[in-house]
Scaffold this motif. Structure first.
Motif, PDB file in Angstrom:
ATOM      1  N   LEU B 111      67.156 -61.078  13.476  1.00  0.00           N
ATOM      2  CA  LEU B 111      68.500 -61.545  14.400  1.00  0.00           C
ATOM      3  C   LEU B 111      69.331 -62.163  13.174  1.00  0.00           C
ATOM      4  O   LEU B 111      70.464 -62.699  13.642  1.00  0.00           O
ATOM      5  N   ALA B 112      68.819 -62.380  11.944  1.00  0.00           N
ATOM      6  CA  ALA B 112      69.771 -63.172  11.106  1.00  0.00           C
ATOM      7  C   ALA B 112      70.602 -62.472  10.124  1.00  0.00           C
ATOM      8  O   ALA B 112      70.771 -62.856   9.041  1.00  0.00           O
ATOM      9  N   PHE B 113      70.882 -61.304  10.832  1.00  0.00           N
ATOM     10  CA  PHE B 113      72.024 -60.369   9.969  1.00  0.00           C
ATOM     11  C   PHE B 113      73.331 -60.729  10.930  1.00  0.00           C
ATOM     12  O   PHE B 113      73.147 -60.822  11.885  1.00  0.00           O
ATOM     13  N   GLU B 114      74.429 -60.154  10.281  1.00  0.00           N
ATOM     14  CA  GLU B 114      75.819 -60.247  11.060  1.00  0.00           C
ATOM     15  C   GLU B 114      75.666 -59.145  12.009  1.00  0.00           C
ATOM     16  O   GLU B 114      75.484 -58.160  11.790  1.00  0.00           O
ATOM     17  N   GLY B 115      75.988 -59.586  13.166  1.00  0.00           N
ATOM     18  CA  GLY B 115      76.269 -58.592  14.356  1.00  0.00           C
ATOM     19  C   GLY B 115      74.932 -58.121  14.875  1.00  0.00           C
ATOM     20  O   GLY B 115      74.961 -57.062  15.467  1.00  0.00           O
ATOM     21  N   ALA B 116      73.834 -58.783  14.690  1.00  0.00           N
ATOM     22  CA  ALA B 116      72.621 -58.471  15.225  1.00  0.00           C
ATOM     23  C   ALA B 116      72.137 -58.686  16.353  1.00  0.00           C
ATOM     24  O   ALA B 116      72.353 -59.941  16.904  1.00  0.00           O
ATOM     25  N   THR B 117      71.940 -57.965  17.254  1.00  0.00           N
ATOM     26  CA  THR B 117      71.372 -58.414  18.525  1.00  0.00           C
ATOM     27  C   THR B 117      69.968 -57.769  18.940  1.00  0.00           C
ATOM     28  O   THR B 117      69.597 -56.904  17.800  1.00  0.00           O
ATOM     29  N   LYS B 118      69.423 -58.091  19.969  1.00  0.00           N
ATOM     30  CA  LYS B 118      68.040 -57.644  20.175  1.00  0.00           C
ATOM     31  C   LYS B 118      68.286 -56.132  20.236  1.00  0.00           C
ATOM     32  O   LYS B 118      67.021 -55.228  19.881  1.00  0.00           O
ATOM     33  N   ARG B 119      69.242 -55.500  20.648  1.00  0.00           N
ATOM     34  CA  ARG B 119      69.353 -54.025  20.716  1.00  0.00           C
ATOM     35  C   ARG B 119      69.778 -53.368  19.401  1.00  0.00           C
ATOM     36  O   ARG B 119      69.339 -52.514  18.970  1.00  0.00           O
ATOM     37  N   ASN B 120      70.637 -53.950  18.825  1.00  0.00           N
ATOM     38  CA  ASN B 120      70.955 -53.695  17.582  1.00  0.00           C
ATOM     39  C   ASN B 120      70.091 -54.340  16.227  1.00  0.00           C
ATOM     40  O   ASN B 120      70.611 -55.150  15.770  1.00  0.00           O
ATOM     41  N   ARG B 121      69.374 -53.473  15.859  1.00  0.00           N
ATOM     42  CA  ARG B 121      68.522 -54.000  14.888  1.00  0.00           C
ATOM     43  C   ARG B 121      69.167 -53.518  13.605  1.00  0.00           C
ATOM     44  O   ARG B 121      69.684 -52.400  13.390  1.00  0.00           O
ATOM     45  N   PRO B 122      68.944 -54.359  12.451  1.00  0.00           N
ATOM     46  CA  PRO B 122      69.476 -53.911  11.265  1.00  0.00           C
ATOM     47  C   PRO B 122      68.784 -52.849  10.539  1.00  0.00           C
ATOM     48  O   PRO B 122      67.374 -52.711  10.834  1.00  0.00           O
ATOM     49  N   ASN B 123      69.256 -52.244   9.729  1.00  0.00           N
ATOM     50  CA  ASN B 123      68.529 -50.895   9.153  1.00  0.00           C
ATOM     51  C   ASN B 123      67.855 -51.220   7.796  1.00  0.00           C
ATOM     52  O   ASN B 123      68.243 -51.055   6.825  1.00  0.00           O
ATOM     53  N   VAL B 124      66.847 -52.038   8.016  1.00  0.00           N
ATOM     54  CA  VAL B 124      65.877 -52.445   6.881  1.00  0.00           C
ATOM     55  C   VAL B 124      64.667 -51.772   6.709  1.00  0.00           C
ATOM     56  O   VAL B 124      63.892 -51.712   7.815  1.00  0.00           O
ATOM     57  N   GLN B 125      64.563 -51.246   5.689  1.00  0.00           N
ATOM     58  CA  GLN B 125      62.989 -50.795   5.590  1.00  0.00           C
ATOM     59  C   GLN B 125      62.073 -51.319   4.533  1.00  0.00           C
ATOM     60  O   GLN B 125      62.583 -52.234   3.997  1.00  0.00           O
ATOM     61  N   MET B 126      60.952 -51.069   4.593  1.00  0.00           N
ATOM     62  CA  MET B 126      60.048 -51.699   3.543  1.00  0.00           C
ATOM     63  C   MET B 126      60.429 -51.313   2.146  1.00  0.00           C
ATOM     64  O   MET B 126      60.579 -50.019   1.949  1.00  0.00           O
TER      65      MET B 126
END
Lengths: 385, 244
Positions: B111-126
């Motif tokens: 949730l610590a990304f700009e515009g992130a909400t529970k529905r919009n997860r940031p696109n971060v991979q391992m």
């Protein structure tokens, strides 16, 4: 402690660079890094620097009873220690997979090559033989530990002086170490380390390249160009002509490295004869072994002219670099270009915001610490220098 | 004591060196005694009424009264507010585990990304790189990272795009690059156009037009660590002439 993980961006970049035949430090695909050999005060102690990879080898000997099955032959014992000093991933005391692999490879190379005539190690047949022990300690891991370890082991063995023994009946007395005959090493060899990254071959990988490689091929060869051992790991499929090419490269490298080792041994012998102090305590004052000393980095520049000309000819304006903070809106500072929103959301607000941003006059604040700030209202953004 | 400390600015000091207050012989009754305040930066510590040096390095001074020790170090110790480049190592539940080169891994909430909400997860991979800053960084708790600032905007932080090369340098070079009037940075600007992200944990990410240029810049920065300003300018000029 765990090793730093390899990020996707590094892996992609390395693979792309390898495809274009570019390596991280500007070497060619079949080039070795600079090898530096230095010796310690004792006979049989040797340091080898292969670029940033550093190992130390120490040879020692002891009189023991021989093996039952071979009463005429001496015993050789090899050991590679992966110390936590070399890499955060190495743990002290634990036999990791890598350590087992390196130990086996070194042992196989040195034993099969018959570089030491074990029969000459016999003192009293069936009762007393020499046990020669080679300990290799890794001090810094920057890739290709196998090569560094084998060069160090061989050089240390060459450098080592075995004490003389005199037998009187059943008694064996060991004479001091200074006077005796030096045994000569019959064979010297080089283990050629290659790796394939999806059909690309690299010689002497550095640590980053080792992380992305698919498989490894080790060839041990002596100076008579006889192959002592070949080992391939990683489950890669090698073509016949690739293996032939590797052995040819190994042949070339063997002569170079053998020459280097003999030169280093000669220099050391001269220094000791001249009576000058030698060994690594002296090397520190001469700045040969210091932790913070770095060699000048040669920068690969051969292709730069063509690349740069190509870029100029294409005629695109260079992308803007915005060095100082930019104020798109008073109260908000922006450094850098920022990223595109990669979430693929369709929002009406986004488009409107973008247009709004372009219309505002960009205010640039200079880096000086003066109180008055001159506000510029440029029509066209400044071109980069 | 201010004067004794100021005298030794620019000298190399070793841990154990101290600066002590010297009591004035005569205390005047009429002239008011000025209270001197000395602000200690990294490498200096107060022990009772003495100032003790605890790192080896050069003593630096900034007006009006800030002193610190400039030392060479490669091991990063997290501090609140510093922005770093981290590598995402694991996704556990609602947090990402990020390695930044410290003794333990930091946690980064999705949730610590700009515009992130529970529905919009940031696109971060391992294995992705993130540019984030420390929210919590002390020796008693697990470090925590965020990719937004206090007003909720990204401000340049977040996940990296594709391409580019990541490499490690010492912390001293990173501080020199991030200084307000950095000579190295201005020299670099005259070379090739490139994108540069500098993390305070000693990691630098560079992206340029071609693989060759990226490699050149990476090698130049790594060698600039141990060069004087003159040598560095000579090297940069050589590279520039080689290019044009």
């Amino acid at each position: 402690m765990k090793d730093t993980p390899l990020s996707n961006c590094e892996r992609d970049f390395l693979l792309k660079a390898i495809e274009e035949k570019k390596r991280l430090d500007g070497r060619q695909t079949y080039d070795y890094r600079k090898i530096k050999i230095s010796f310690g005060t004792d006979y049989g102690c040797c340091f080898v620097d292969l670029g940033q990879t550093r190992v130390m080898a120490q040879v020692s000997c002891e009189l023991v009873a021989p093996k039952e099955s071979r009463p005429n032959e001496g015993i050789m014992f090899f050991n590679i220690e992966l110390s936590p000093m070399a890499s955060p991933g190495f743990e002290q005391g634990r036999q990791s997979e890598l350590s087992v692999k390196l130990n086996r490879q070194l042992e196989r190379c040195l034993r099969n090559s018959k570089c030491i005539d074990t029969e000459s190690l016999c003192v009293v047949s069936g009762e007393k033989v020499w046990q020669i022990r080679v300990d290799v300690h890794t001090l810094n891991n920057d890739g290709n530990l196998m090569d560094a370890a084998s060069i160090a082991a061989i050089t240390a063995l060459c450098h080592f002086r075995r004490p003389d023994v005199s037998t009187q009946g059943q008694e064996v007395t060991v004479v001091s170490q200074q006077q005796h005959s030096r045994w000569c090493l019959i064979h010297l060899f080089s283990a050629d380390l290659l790796s394939t990254c999806s059909t690309y071959l690299l010689v002497d990988p550095c640590e980053r390249e080792e992380r992305v490689m698919d498989g490894l091929l080790v060839i041990a060869m002596n100076k008579h160009r006889e192959i002592c051992s070949i080992q391939s790991s990683g489950g890669i499929m090698l073509l016949k002509e690739q293996v032939m090419r590797c052995s040819k490269i190994a042949g070339v490298k063997v002569s170079e490295i053998t020459e280097l080792i003999s030169e280093a041994l000669l220099n050391d012998r001269k220094a000791r004869k001249a009576g000058g102090k030698c060994g690594f305590a002296e090397s520190m004052q001469q700045d040969r072994i210091t932790a913070l000393k770095k060699d000048e980095t040669p920068v690969e520049m051969t292709d730069v002219t063509e690349t740069a000309n190509g870029i100029i000819q294409k005629g695109e304006a260079a992308p803007q670099t915005v060095p100082s903070p930019v104020l798109p809106v008073p109260g908000v500072g922006q450094v850098g270009q920022g990223l595109q929103n990669s979430w693929g959301l369709e929002e009406d607000d986004e488009d409107d915001y973008e247009e709004e941003k372009n219309d505002n006059n960009v205010v640039e604040i200079s880096d000086s610490e003066e109180e008055d700030v001159v506000i510029l209202n440029p029509e066209v953004p400044e071109k980069p220098k | 004591m201010f004067s004794t400390v100021k005298e030794r600015v620019g000298e190399v000091l070793l841990p154990g060196d101290e600066f002590s207050f010297e009591a004035e012989e005569n205390i005047s009754l009429t002239v008011p005694v000025k209270s001197e305040k000395v602000v200690c930066g990294p490498g200096l510590r107060r022990c009772g009424d003495r100032l003790v040096v605890c790192k080896s390095g050069v003593l630096r001074h900034k007006e009006p009264n800030v002193f610190w020790i400039d030392s060479q170090q490669r091991r990063y110790v997290p501090a609140k507010g510093e922005s770093i480049i981290g590598i995402v190592t694991a996704k556990s539940g609602d947090v990402f585990k990020v390695d930044f080169g410290g003794s333990e891994q930091a946690s980064l909430s999705y949730l610590a990304f700009e515009g992130a909400t529970k529905r919009n997860r940031p696109n971060v991979q391992m294995g992705d790189l993130v540019f984030a800053q420390f929210l919590i960084a002390n020796k008693d708790m697990e470090p925590e990272l965020v990719c937004i600032d206090s007003s909720g905007r990204a401000n340049g932080m977040g996940v990296f795009g594709t391409g580019g090369l990541l490499f490690r340098v010492s912390l001293g070079l990173v501080r020199r690059l991030l200084a307000p009037q950095s000579n190295i940075r201005s020299d670099l600007e005259h070379l090739f156009p490139c994108e540069l992200v500098v993390g305070m944990n000693g990691r630098i990410w560079v992206k340029s037009a071609s693989v060759q240029q990226t490699l050149i810049i990476a090698n130049l920065l790594q060698s600039a660590e141990t060069m004087t300003a003159q040598q560095r300018q000579q090297l940069f000029r050589k590279v520039q002439q080689g290019a044009f």
